[in-house]
Every structure is written in C-alpha cells, then in structure tokens.
Motif scaffolding. Structure first.
Motif, short mmCIF file in Angstrom:
data_model
loop_
_atom_site.label_atom_id
_atom_site.label_comp_id
_atom_site.label_asym_id
_atom_site.label_seq_id
_atom_site.Cartn_x
_atom_site.Cartn_y
_atom_site.Cartn_z
N ASN A 275 0.86 -1.18 0.00
CA ASN A 275 0.00 0.00 0.00
C ASN A 275 0.89 1.23 0.00
OD1 ASN A 275 -2.25 1.62 0.09
ND2 ASN A 275 -2.40 1.55 2.30
N ILE A 276 1.29 1.66 -1.19
CA ILE A 276 2.24 2.76 -1.29
C ILE A 276 1.68 3.90 -2.11
CG2 ILE A 276 4.24 1.25 -1.05
CD1 ILE A 276 4.65 1.56 -4.07
N ASN A 277 2.25 5.07 -1.87
CA ASN A 277 1.89 6.24 -2.65
C ASN A 277 2.77 6.28 -3.89
OD1 ASN A 277 1.07 8.68 -3.62
ND2 ASN A 277 1.70 9.86 -1.84
N CYS A 278 2.16 6.23 -5.04
CA CYS A 278 2.90 6.23 -6.31
C CYS A 278 3.03 7.62 -6.91
CB CYS A 278 2.22 5.30 -7.31
SG CYS A 278 2.15 3.59 -6.77
N LEU A 279 2.52 8.63 -6.22
CA LEU A 279 2.56 9.99 -6.74
C LEU A 279 3.99 10.42 -7.07
CD1 LEU A 279 1.11 12.66 -7.38
CD2 LEU A 279 1.45 13.29 -4.99
N PHE A 280 4.90 10.17 -6.15
CA PHE A 280 6.30 10.50 -6.38
C PHE A 280 7.08 9.22 -6.63
CE2 PHE A 280 4.92 13.99 -3.47
CZ PHE A 280 5.02 15.02 -4.38
N CYS A 281 6.83 8.61 -7.76
CA CYS A 281 7.54 7.38 -8.11
C CYS A 281 9.05 7.65 -8.09
CB CYS A 281 7.09 6.91 -9.48
SG CYS A 281 7.91 5.41 -10.04
N PHE A 282 9.46 8.72 -8.71
CA PHE A 282 10.83 9.19 -8.60
C PHE A 282 10.82 10.33 -7.59
CE2 PHE A 282 14.33 12.03 -9.66
CZ PHE A 282 15.39 11.13 -9.73
N CYS A 283 11.61 10.21 -6.56
CA CYS A 283 11.58 11.20 -5.48
C CYS A 283 12.15 12.55 -5.95
CB CYS A 283 12.39 10.69 -4.30
SG CYS A 283 12.34 11.82 -2.89
N PRO A 284 11.37 13.62 -5.81
CA PRO A 284 11.86 14.94 -6.20
C PRO A 284 12.96 15.47 -5.28
CG PRO A 284 9.62 15.10 -5.37
CD PRO A 284 9.98 13.64 -5.39
N LEU A 285 13.22 14.78 -4.17
CA LEU A 285 14.26 15.20 -3.25
C LEU A 285 15.59 14.50 -3.52
CD1 LEU A 285 12.21 15.16 0.08
CD2 LEU A 285 12.50 17.03 -1.56
N TYR A 286 15.65 13.71 -4.56
CA TYR A 286 16.85 12.91 -4.86
C TYR A 286 18.12 13.75 -4.89
CZ TYR A 286 20.20 10.01 -7.32
OH TYR A 286 21.33 9.32 -7.66
N TYR A 287 18.07 14.92 -5.45
CA TYR A 287 19.27 15.74 -5.63
C TYR A 287 19.62 16.58 -4.40
CZ TYR A 287 19.18 14.21 -10.41
OH TYR A 287 19.20 13.43 -11.53
N LEU A 288 18.85 16.47 -3.34
CA LEU A 288 19.16 17.20 -2.11
C LEU A 288 20.04 16.36 -1.19
CD1 LEU A 288 15.69 18.71 -1.13
CD2 LEU A 288 17.54 19.80 -2.40
N ASP A 289 21.09 16.96 -0.67
CA ASP A 289 21.92 16.26 0.30
C ASP A 289 21.20 16.10 1.63
OD1 ASP A 289 24.06 16.02 -1.48
OD2 ASP A 289 24.89 17.96 -0.88
N ASN A 290 20.32 17.04 1.93
CA ASN A 290 19.59 17.02 3.20
C ASN A 290 18.14 16.57 3.01
OD1 ASN A 290 18.69 19.30 1.82
ND2 ASN A 290 18.57 20.56 3.65
N GLY B 182 16.67 13.97 4.09
CA GLY B 182 16.10 13.38 5.29
C GLY B 182 15.80 11.90 5.16
N GLY B 183 16.06 11.34 3.99
CA GLY B 183 15.78 9.93 3.77
C GLY B 183 16.99 9.05 4.03
N ILE B 184 16.76 7.76 3.90
CA ILE B 184 17.82 6.77 4.07
C ILE B 184 18.42 6.50 2.70
CG2 ILE B 184 18.32 4.39 4.74
CD1 ILE B 184 15.77 4.57 6.51
N TYR B 185 19.73 6.73 2.57
CA TYR B 185 20.38 6.45 1.29
C TYR B 185 21.86 6.17 1.51
CZ TYR B 185 22.09 11.30 1.38
OH TYR B 185 22.68 12.47 1.72
N THR B 186 22.47 5.58 0.50
CA THR B 186 23.89 5.30 0.50
C THR B 186 24.47 5.95 -0.76
OG1 THR B 186 23.47 3.16 1.51
CG2 THR B 186 25.61 3.46 0.50
N VAL B 187 25.61 6.60 -0.61
CA VAL B 187 26.28 7.18 -1.77
C VAL B 187 27.17 6.10 -2.39
CG1 VAL B 187 27.82 8.99 -2.62
CG2 VAL B 187 26.23 9.47 -0.75
N LEU B 188 26.97 5.85 -3.66
CA LEU B 188 27.72 4.84 -4.37
C LEU B 188 29.06 5.39 -4.86
CD1 LEU B 188 24.73 3.44 -6.45
CD2 LEU B 188 25.65 2.54 -4.30
N GLU B 189 29.92 4.52 -5.35
CA GLU B 189 31.25 4.93 -5.82
C GLU B 189 31.19 6.01 -6.89
OE1 GLU B 189 33.88 1.82 -7.03
OE2 GLU B 189 33.47 0.63 -5.24
N ASP B 190 30.20 5.94 -7.75
CA ASP B 190 30.09 6.92 -8.83
C ASP B 190 29.40 8.22 -8.41
OD1 ASP B 190 27.49 6.05 -8.57
OD2 ASP B 190 27.31 5.31 -10.62
N GLY B 191 29.10 8.35 -7.12
CA GLY B 191 28.47 9.56 -6.60
C GLY B 191 26.95 9.54 -6.63
#
Length: 81
Positions: A21-36, A38-47
C-alpha cells in the motif's frame, strides 16, 4: 485529498520497495538531488545515491513531507535573475 495519494497497481514495478500500500505519486523522489533530503540512502562509488531503502516519498504523509522540504530548500536559493 486524492491528489496527495494514489496507488498504481497496474505499474510493471508494483510493488516496489516490498510495500503493498504505497503512494505512487512521487515514483521518482523529487528530493533525490538534495543532500539534506532526510531519507535513508547510500552514496555509491560513482556519486549516485542508492535510495532503495527509503520509503518517505511512498508513505502516507510523503506528499506533505516533500512539499515542506521543497519549500525549505527553495528559500535557501538566491532568486533567479
């Protein structure tokens, strides 16, 4: 408030993040390019960010969270000339 939450069960990737039961409105997160974001993420070798463990944008209150973050970050930017 249907503009804030909908689920696309016909999507070829549904269910993503192992959630049913998920919200599909933001399938691609508009906050992806923000360093802050607030989500859980890992920075990969390629940045690039691996956000596969983050579900903020798919959550019930994801819309409000994302709009708040966008507003906070838009106030930090100088106006365009």
């Amino acid at each position: 408030m249907s503009y804030k939450f909908f689920t696309n069960k016909e999507c070829e990737y549904y269910p993503c993040h192992d959630l049913m039961n998920i919200n599909c409105l933001f399938c691609f997160c508009p906050l992806y390019y923000l360093d802050n974001c607030g989500g859980i993420y890992t920075v990969l070798e390629d940045g690039m960010k691996d956000c596969s463990k983050c579900i903020i944008h798919h959550s019930e209150n994801g819309y409000d969270y994302i709009i708040k973050k966008i507003n906070e970050n838009s106030k930090k930017k100088p106006p365009m000339e």
